[in-house]
Design a protein around this motif. Sequence first.
Motif, PDB file in Angstrom:
ATOM      1  N   ASN A   1      60.970  62.132  72.260  1.00 19.32           N
ATOM      2  CA  ASN A   1      61.054  62.080  73.870  1.00 19.32           C
ATOM      3  C   ASN A   1      59.736  61.895  74.662  1.00 19.32           C
ATOM      4  O   ASN A   1      59.605  62.014  75.664  1.00 19.32           O
ATOM      5  CB  ASN A   1      61.812  63.235  74.173  1.00 19.32           C
ATOM      6  CG  ASN A   1      61.199  64.552  73.833  1.00 19.32           C
ATOM      7  OD1 ASN A   1      60.424  64.597  73.014  1.00 19.32           O
ATOM      8  ND2 ASN A   1      61.638  65.541  74.576  1.00 19.32           N
TER       9      ASN A   1
ATOM     10  N   SER B   1      62.862  55.140  69.686  1.00 22.10           N
ATOM     11  CA  SER B   1      64.179  55.829  69.998  1.00 22.10           C
ATOM     12  C   SER B   1      63.801  57.081  70.245  1.00 22.10           C
ATOM     13  O   SER B   1      63.278  57.900  69.765  1.00 22.10           O
ATOM     14  CB  SER B   1      64.923  55.633  68.608  1.00 22.10           C
ATOM     15  OG  SER B   1      65.869  56.310  68.599  1.00 22.10           O
ATOM     16  N   ARG B   2      64.761  57.627  71.136  1.00 23.86           N
ATOM     17  CA  ARG B   2      64.676  59.077  71.770  1.00 23.86           C
ATOM     18  C   ARG B   2      65.556  59.909  70.814  1.00 23.86           C
ATOM     19  O   ARG B   2      65.853  61.025  71.060  1.00 23.86           O
ATOM     20  CB  ARG B   2      65.342  59.097  73.096  1.00 23.86           C
ATOM     21  CG  ARG B   2      64.412  58.537  74.226  1.00 23.86           C
ATOM     22  CD  ARG B   2      64.545  59.632  75.645  1.00 23.86           C
ATOM     23  NE  ARG B   2      64.434  60.852  75.220  1.00 23.86           N
ATOM     24  CZ  ARG B   2      64.634  61.850  76.367  1.00 23.86           C
ATOM     25  NH1 ARG B   2      64.828  61.237  77.659  1.00 23.86           N
ATOM     26  NH2 ARG B   2      64.880  63.152  76.122  1.00 23.86           N
ATOM     27  N   HIS B   3      66.279  59.332  69.756  1.00 24.32           N
ATOM     28  CA  HIS B   3      67.173  60.083  69.055  1.00 24.32           C
ATOM     29  C   HIS B   3      66.504  60.504  67.891  1.00 24.32           C
ATOM     30  O   HIS B   3      65.988  59.854  67.107  1.00 24.32           O
ATOM     31  CB  HIS B   3      68.428  59.195  68.732  1.00 24.32           C
ATOM     32  CG  HIS B   3      69.191  58.653  69.781  1.00 24.32           C
ATOM     33  ND1 HIS B   3      69.907  59.528  70.627  1.00 24.32           N
ATOM     34  CD2 HIS B   3      69.292  57.332  70.265  1.00 24.32           C
ATOM     35  CE1 HIS B   3      70.460  58.876  71.576  1.00 24.32           C
ATOM     36  NE2 HIS B   3      70.233  57.408  71.463  1.00 24.32           N
TER      37      HIS B   3
ATOM     38  N   THR C   1      65.929  61.914  64.059  1.00 26.44           N
ATOM     39  CA  THR C   1      66.709  61.699  62.685  1.00 26.44           C
ATOM     40  C   THR C   1      65.757  62.335  61.588  1.00 26.44           C
ATOM     41  O   THR C   1      64.757  62.705  61.917  1.00 26.44           O
ATOM     42  CB  THR C   1      66.746  60.305  62.677  1.00 26.44           C
ATOM     43  OG1 THR C   1      67.214  59.822  61.269  1.00 26.44           O
ATOM     44  CG2 THR C   1      65.005  59.539  62.861  1.00 26.44           C
TER      45      THR C   1
ATOM     46  N   ASP D   1      61.438  57.659  60.839  1.00 29.20           N
ATOM     47  CA  ASP D   1      61.641  56.518  61.634  1.00 29.20           C
ATOM     48  C   ASP D   1      60.075  55.666  61.606  1.00 29.20           C
ATOM     49  O   ASP D   1      59.246  56.162  62.204  1.00 29.20           O
ATOM     50  CB  ASP D   1      61.659  57.227  63.138  1.00 29.20           C
ATOM     51  CG  ASP D   1      61.915  55.876  64.065  1.00 29.20           C
ATOM     52  OD1 ASP D   1      61.758  54.932  63.541  1.00 29.20           O
ATOM     53  OD2 ASP D   1      62.018  56.167  65.205  1.00 29.20           O
TER      54      ASP D   1
END
Length: 209
Positions: free
Chosen positions: A80, A96-98, A100, A104
């Motif tokens: 974020n 990506s804000r997700h 994992t 990444d």
Amino acid sequence: FLRPAPAVPNNDSYARIWGQERDTRLAAWHDRAFTHPELAALARHRDVFSDVAGWRSDEVSLAAGSGGARVVRAQYVTPNFFATLGIRPIAGQGLSRHATDAPDRTAVMTETAATRLFGGAANAIGRTVRVNEVELRIVGVAPRRFQGAAKNMGDVALWIPMSARADIAHIPPRWITDEPALSAFARLAPGASHEQASAIATRVVAATL
């Protein structure tokens, strides 16, 4: 002095989170960074923090194509990071804000680095670079002048998801989780004060020691 770092939108809800700890043998205070669990614990206090993000700076080897590698400054960032700062890329979608568990292997690059390596921001999107010999795909180019969440960060060349740090730095993931190595910042929730935020931060960190 109190204005945001270059290219970061001016917003009263933006707050840096600082820490200090005292060496009990020497009675001397020095700066203390934060761990991943501490940032997660802070973020759970939604009545005070609308978002909490962090980063860590490091030097890495960067190369593209058949060109030689050079040492540059990179920042490993939480998913974020850009959204919390209010930063939108000038090319690409950005990180990506997700979160994992799997690494990444993407990155956001400065316009200067994108121009040097690929001839421009648009040309860099989708291209591959090697960072410490680990391949990363460029998914965004940061706005001109942006160098990170704080002033005087030096010439940062790219931002890499924190989940890829273990592979790139060749260290065990467990070390990364437990290591107090993250600088932190946040967006305060509507109506929350800096005094409330400081009290919560002190309580959260004290509970982890």
